[in-house]
Design a protein around this motif. Structure first.
Motif, PDB file in Angstrom:
ATOM      1  N   GLN A 155       0.838  -1.196   0.000  1.00  0.00           N
ATOM      2  CA  GLN A 155       0.000   0.000   0.000  1.00  0.00           C
ATOM      3  C   GLN A 155       0.880   1.256   0.000  1.00  0.00           C
ATOM      4  OE1 GLN A 155      -3.001  -0.085   3.071  1.00  0.00           O
ATOM      5  NE2 GLN A 155      -3.110  -2.318   3.037  1.00  0.00           N
ATOM      6  N   SER A 156       0.288   2.360  -0.400  1.00  0.00           N
ATOM      7  CA  SER A 156       1.004   3.625  -0.387  1.00  0.00           C
ATOM      8  C   SER A 156       1.034   4.202   1.022  1.00  0.00           C
ATOM      9  CB  SER A 156       0.332   4.631  -1.334  1.00  0.00           C
ATOM     10  OG  SER A 156       0.391   4.181  -2.674  1.00  0.00           O
ATOM     11  N   LEU A 157       2.138   4.892   1.354  1.00  0.00           N
ATOM     12  CA  LEU A 157       2.260   5.557   2.646  1.00  0.00           C
ATOM     13  C   LEU A 157       1.929   7.033   2.458  1.00  0.00           C
ATOM     14  CD1 LEU A 157       5.613   3.986   3.955  1.00  0.00           C
ATOM     15  CD2 LEU A 157       3.263   3.210   4.365  1.00  0.00           C
ATOM     16  N   PHE A 158       0.936   7.509   3.200  1.00  0.00           N
ATOM     17  CA  PHE A 158       0.492   8.892   3.053  1.00  0.00           C
ATOM     18  C   PHE A 158       0.848   9.769   4.253  1.00  0.00           C
ATOM     19  CE2 PHE A 158      -2.395   6.516   0.258  1.00  0.00           C
ATOM     20  CZ  PHE A 158      -2.292   7.264  -0.906  1.00  0.00           C
ATOM     21  N   THR A 159       1.107   9.155   5.403  1.00  0.00           N
ATOM     22  CA  THR A 159       1.467   9.917   6.591  1.00  0.00           C
ATOM     23  C   THR A 159       2.968  10.139   6.580  1.00  0.00           C
ATOM     24  OG1 THR A 159      -0.349   8.901   7.832  1.00  0.00           O
ATOM     25  CG2 THR A 159       1.381   9.998   9.108  1.00  0.00           C
ATOM     26  N   LEU A 160       3.383  11.330   6.189  1.00  0.00           N
ATOM     27  CA  LEU A 160       4.801  11.621   6.010  1.00  0.00           C
ATOM     28  C   LEU A 160       5.225  12.767   6.919  1.00  0.00           C
ATOM     29  CD1 LEU A 160       4.878  11.576   2.104  1.00  0.00           C
ATOM     30  CD2 LEU A 160       5.335   9.677   3.667  1.00  0.00           C
ATOM     31  N   PRO A 161       6.408  12.671   7.540  1.00  0.00           N
ATOM     32  CA  PRO A 161       6.919  13.778   8.363  1.00  0.00           C
ATOM     33  C   PRO A 161       7.162  15.018   7.500  1.00  0.00           C
ATOM     34  CG  PRO A 161       8.138  11.739   8.776  1.00  0.00           C
ATOM     35  CD  PRO A 161       7.288  11.490   7.566  1.00  0.00           C
ATOM     36  N   PRO A 162       7.014  16.204   8.072  1.00  0.00           N
ATOM     37  CA  PRO A 162       7.249  17.444   7.307  1.00  0.00           C
ATOM     38  C   PRO A 162       8.641  17.507   6.680  1.00  0.00           C
ATOM     39  CG  PRO A 162       6.136  17.936   9.364  1.00  0.00           C
ATOM     40  CD  PRO A 162       6.518  16.490   9.434  1.00  0.00           C
ATOM     41  N   SER A 163       9.638  16.956   7.369  1.00  0.00           N
ATOM     42  CA  SER A 163      11.005  16.999   6.838  1.00  0.00           C
ATOM     43  C   SER A 163      11.136  16.206   5.547  1.00  0.00           C
ATOM     44  CB  SER A 163      11.984  16.442   7.878  1.00  0.00           C
ATOM     45  OG  SER A 163      11.662  15.098   8.214  1.00  0.00           O
ATOM     46  N   VAL A 164      10.353  15.137   5.413  1.00  0.00           N
ATOM     47  CA  VAL A 164      10.387  14.308   4.198  1.00  0.00           C
ATOM     48  C   VAL A 164       9.703  15.046   3.054  1.00  0.00           C
ATOM     49  CG1 VAL A 164       9.585  12.133   3.181  1.00  0.00           C
ATOM     50  CG2 VAL A 164      10.508  12.164   5.508  1.00  0.00           C
ATOM     51  N   MET A 165       8.703  15.848   3.374  1.00  0.00           N
ATOM     52  CA  MET A 165       7.971  16.575   2.345  1.00  0.00           C
ATOM     53  C   MET A 165       8.715  17.817   1.864  1.00  0.00           C
ATOM     54  SD  MET A 165       5.045  15.065   1.753  1.00  0.00           S
ATOM     55  CE  MET A 165       4.035  16.401   1.112  1.00  0.00           C
ATOM     56  N   TYR A 166       9.598  18.355   2.685  1.00  0.00           N
ATOM     57  CA  TYR A 166      10.146  19.695   2.443  1.00  0.00           C
ATOM     58  C   TYR A 166      10.912  19.808   1.122  1.00  0.00           C
ATOM     59  CZ  TYR A 166      12.714  24.030   3.122  1.00  0.00           C
ATOM     60  OH  TYR A 166      13.239  25.286   2.948  1.00  0.00           O
ATOM     61  N   LEU A 167      11.881  18.949   0.889  1.00  0.00           N
ATOM     62  CA  LEU A 167      12.767  19.112  -0.263  1.00  0.00           C
ATOM     63  C   LEU A 167      12.036  19.029  -1.599  1.00  0.00           C
ATOM     64  CD1 LEU A 167      15.909  17.047   0.836  1.00  0.00           C
ATOM     65  CD2 LEU A 167      15.538  19.514   0.959  1.00  0.00           C
ATOM     66  N   GLY A 168      11.027  18.181  -1.674  1.00  0.00           N
ATOM     67  CA  GLY A 168      10.322  18.009  -2.938  1.00  0.00           C
ATOM     68  C   GLY A 168       9.082  18.864  -3.086  1.00  0.00           C
ATOM     69  N   ASN A 169       8.802  19.678  -2.053  1.00  0.00           N
ATOM     70  CA  ASN A 169       7.541  20.422  -2.064  1.00  0.00           C
ATOM     71  C   ASN A 169       7.735  21.884  -1.659  1.00  0.00           C
ATOM     72  OD1 ASN A 169       4.711  20.504  -2.414  1.00  0.00           O
ATOM     73  ND2 ASN A 169       4.373  20.290  -0.217  1.00  0.00           N
ATOM     74  N   THR A 170       8.934  22.416  -1.904  1.00  0.00           N
ATOM     75  CA  THR A 170       9.255  23.783  -1.502  1.00  0.00           C
ATOM     76  C   THR A 170       9.859  24.540  -2.673  1.00  0.00           C
ATOM     77  OG1 THR A 170       9.692  23.037   0.761  1.00  0.00           O
ATOM     78  CG2 THR A 170      10.556  25.190   0.140  1.00  0.00           C
ATOM     79  N   ALA A 171       9.618  25.832  -2.747  1.00  0.00           N
ATOM     80  CA  ALA A 171      10.178  26.668  -3.812  1.00  0.00           C
ATOM     81  C   ALA A 171      11.114  27.703  -3.213  1.00  0.00           C
ATOM     82  CB  ALA A 171       9.069  27.362  -4.586  1.00  0.00           C
ATOM     83  N   TRP A 172      12.238  27.934  -3.889  1.00  0.00           N
ATOM     84  CA  TRP A 172      13.180  28.985  -3.531  1.00  0.00           C
ATOM     85  C   TRP A 172      13.340  29.919  -4.719  1.00  0.00           C
ATOM     86  CZ3 TRP A 172      18.109  26.713  -0.697  1.00  0.00           C
ATOM     87  CH2 TRP A 172      17.725  26.232   0.564  1.00  0.00           C
ATOM     88  N   LEU A 173      13.172  31.197  -4.496  1.00  0.00           N
ATOM     89  CA  LEU A 173      13.355  32.208  -5.541  1.00  0.00           C
ATOM     90  C   LEU A 173      12.520  31.909  -6.790  1.00  0.00           C
ATOM     91  CD1 LEU A 173      17.237  32.684  -5.267  1.00  0.00           C
ATOM     92  CD2 LEU A 173      15.427  34.040  -4.177  1.00  0.00           C
ATOM     93  N   GLY A 174      11.315  31.407  -6.564  1.00  0.00           N
ATOM     94  CA  GLY A 174      10.407  31.168  -7.672  1.00  0.00           C
ATOM     95  C   GLY A 174      10.584  29.847  -8.392  1.00  0.00           C
ATOM     96  N   LEU A 175      11.545  29.020  -7.952  1.00  0.00           N
ATOM     97  CA  LEU A 175      11.768  27.708  -8.569  1.00  0.00           C
ATOM     98  C   LEU A 175      11.704  26.636  -7.498  1.00  0.00           C
ATOM     99  CD1 LEU A 175      14.753  28.306 -11.045  1.00  0.00           C
ATOM    100  CD2 LEU A 175      12.350  27.926 -11.636  1.00  0.00           C
ATOM    101  N   PRO A 176      11.203  25.428  -7.848  1.00  0.00           N
ATOM    102  CA  PRO A 176      11.193  24.337  -6.880  1.00  0.00           C
ATOM    103  C   PRO A 176      12.597  24.067  -6.337  1.00  0.00           C
ATOM    104  CG  PRO A 176       9.855  23.764  -8.778  1.00  0.00           C
ATOM    105  CD  PRO A 176      10.561  25.042  -9.126  1.00  0.00           C
ATOM    106  N   LEU A 177      12.692  23.795  -5.058  1.00  0.00           N
ATOM    107  CA  LEU A 177      13.980  23.536  -4.426  1.00  0.00           C
ATOM    108  C   LEU A 177      14.687  22.349  -5.072  1.00  0.00           C
ATOM    109  CD1 LEU A 177      16.070  23.987  -2.230  1.00  0.00           C
ATOM    110  CD2 LEU A 177      14.614  22.675  -0.656  1.00  0.00           C
ATOM    111  N   SER A 178      13.913  21.378  -5.543  1.00  0.00           N
ATOM    112  CA  SER A 178      14.512  20.197  -6.162  1.00  0.00           C
ATOM    113  C   SER A 178      15.351  20.563  -7.383  1.00  0.00           C
ATOM    114  CB  SER A 178      13.421  19.200  -6.564  1.00  0.00           C
ATOM    115  OG  SER A 178      12.469  19.803  -7.423  1.00  0.00           O
ATOM    116  N   ILE A 179      14.943  21.587  -8.132  1.00  0.00           N
ATOM    117  CA  ILE A 179      15.712  22.034  -9.300  1.00  0.00           C
ATOM    118  C   ILE A 179      17.045  22.616  -8.855  1.00  0.00           C
ATOM    119  CG2 ILE A 179      15.780  23.642 -11.240  1.00  0.00           C
ATOM    120  CD1 ILE A 179      12.769  23.372 -11.485  1.00  0.00           C
ATOM    121  N   TRP A 180      17.036  23.430  -7.795  1.00  0.00           N
ATOM    122  CA  TRP A 180      18.282  23.992  -7.276  1.00  0.00           C
ATOM    123  C   TRP A 180      19.214  22.892  -6.789  1.00  0.00           C
ATOM    124  CZ3 TRP A 180      19.170  28.749  -8.587  1.00  0.00           C
ATOM    125  CH2 TRP A 180      18.134  29.677  -8.689  1.00  0.00           C
ATOM    126  N   ILE A 181      18.647  21.891  -6.125  1.00  0.00           N
ATOM    127  CA  ILE A 181      19.458  20.783  -5.609  1.00  0.00           C
ATOM    128  C   ILE A 181      20.150  20.044  -6.747  1.00  0.00           C
ATOM    129  CG2 ILE A 181      19.345  18.526  -4.478  1.00  0.00           C
ATOM    130  CD1 ILE A 181      17.138  19.670  -2.696  1.00  0.00           C
TER     131      ILE A 181
END
Length: 330
Positions: A155-181
């Protein structure tokens, strides 16, 4: 013979080949604009880049291993197992956790350490025991996928800690953080391979391991580190995917290895080792992302995309034969 002398011809050839993809990217941008004006919109281009971030990290990992003369099929299963295990260790049993309920602050370190451990085990079996890279990493792919399904119960896991969500769900300077990484990691990788002794050693090992060993390079130690770094990058890719999608599917990462090899091959990375550049591999990722987006905007069924990837690999192999007189697998 020095390490620099061993790798200079391969680096020059790689630069010539990966620059050839730049005109192809420009052509794809023009074709996409003709097919649908939305294609060149900022929102669409950012979406394309973000969707390719996980694949780009896997391609970065695989390219490092390929340049060293090895390969790893298990990277796609690390994308799923690492975040699944890291999250399952911190969430409660009611949310399909393992019952350990460790601190949520440990989730991200656990995810990355899982990737390092998988890469380290691959390196140990391949380098220390001299086993076939194909058999070892295929076995690891199957094992890791099975463990992931066992942990999640399918089954899929939906209960995720905020730290796990942060890198893939945050924007810096108008671009997703994942692109900067991804941009930072590719820049670092290009710098290490081009300017640092350990990076040049990877080229030397892939070009001729015996000559590299005679030149004083500790080949097994270098490649062992490469496998662990690749595992960490695959785990990071899984972390970014988890944050972007907001869940961990029981089959997360499945099938990505085909896209990884497609991007690497069209980016000029040799399957024989010692040839190719990270810039070329990144161009390969961009080509695949643009092609996928163009096909989607043109209304082509997603079921045809895998066939397109396969065709791209075959064309790239033919071009490699015509331009260098040598097949990638010869």
């Amino acid at each position: 013979m020095t390490t620099t002398a061993l790798v200079r011809p391969s680096v020059r050839l790689g630069r010539m080949r990966d620059l050839a993809l730049v005109p192809a990217i420009i052509v794809l941008l023009i074709v996409g604009a003709v097919i649908d004006p939305v294609f060149l919109s900022r929102a669409n281009l950012v979406n394309v880049l973000q969707q390719q971030t996980e694949l780009s990290l896997l391609v970065l990992a695989e390219t490092l291993i390929l340049i060293g003369g090895r390969f790893d099929l298990s990277l796609e299963s690390t994308v799923g197992l690492a975040p699944a295990l890291g999250v399952a260790l911190v969430i409660p049993v009611a949310d399909h956790g393992l019952g350990t309920e460790w601190s949520a602050a440990l989730a991200v370190p656990l995810i990355l350490l899982t990737g390092v451990a998988i890469g380290g085990l691959n390196g140990l079996l391949i380098l220390r025991f001299g086993l076939s890279a194909f058999i070892v990493t295929l076995g690891m792919l199957i094992t890791a996928r099975g463990v992931q399904i066992g942990i999640t119960g399918g089954q899929s896991l939906f209960t995720l800690p905020p730290s796990v969500m942060y890198l893939g769900n945050t924007a810096w300077l108008g671009l997703p953080l994942s692109i900067w990484i991804c941009a930072a990691l590719f820049a670092a990788g290009i710098g290490v391979l081009g300017w640092f002794r350990h990076g040049r050693a990877v080229y030397a090992i892939g070009g001729n391991a015996d000559a590299a060993r005679a030149a004083g390079i500790r080949t097994d130690r270098v490649m062992y580190a490469v496998f662990m770094i690749a595992g960490a990058l695959a785990a990071l890719a899984g972390l970014l995917m988890t944050g972007r999608l907001g869940s961990i599917a029981s089959a997360q990462g499945s099938g990505m290895i085909f896209q990884v090899f497609a991007a690497a091959v069209i980016g000029g990375v040799s399957m024989n080792g010692g040839k190719g550049t990270l810039f070329g591999a990144l161009c390969g990722v961009l080509v695949l992302g643009l092609i996928t987006n163009i096909l989607t905007l043109a209304g082509i069924s997603a079921q045809w995309i895998q066939a397109v990837y396969g065709l791209i690999i075959l064309v790239a192999l033919v071009l490699a034969r015509l331009t260098t007189g040598k097949a990638q697998d010869s």
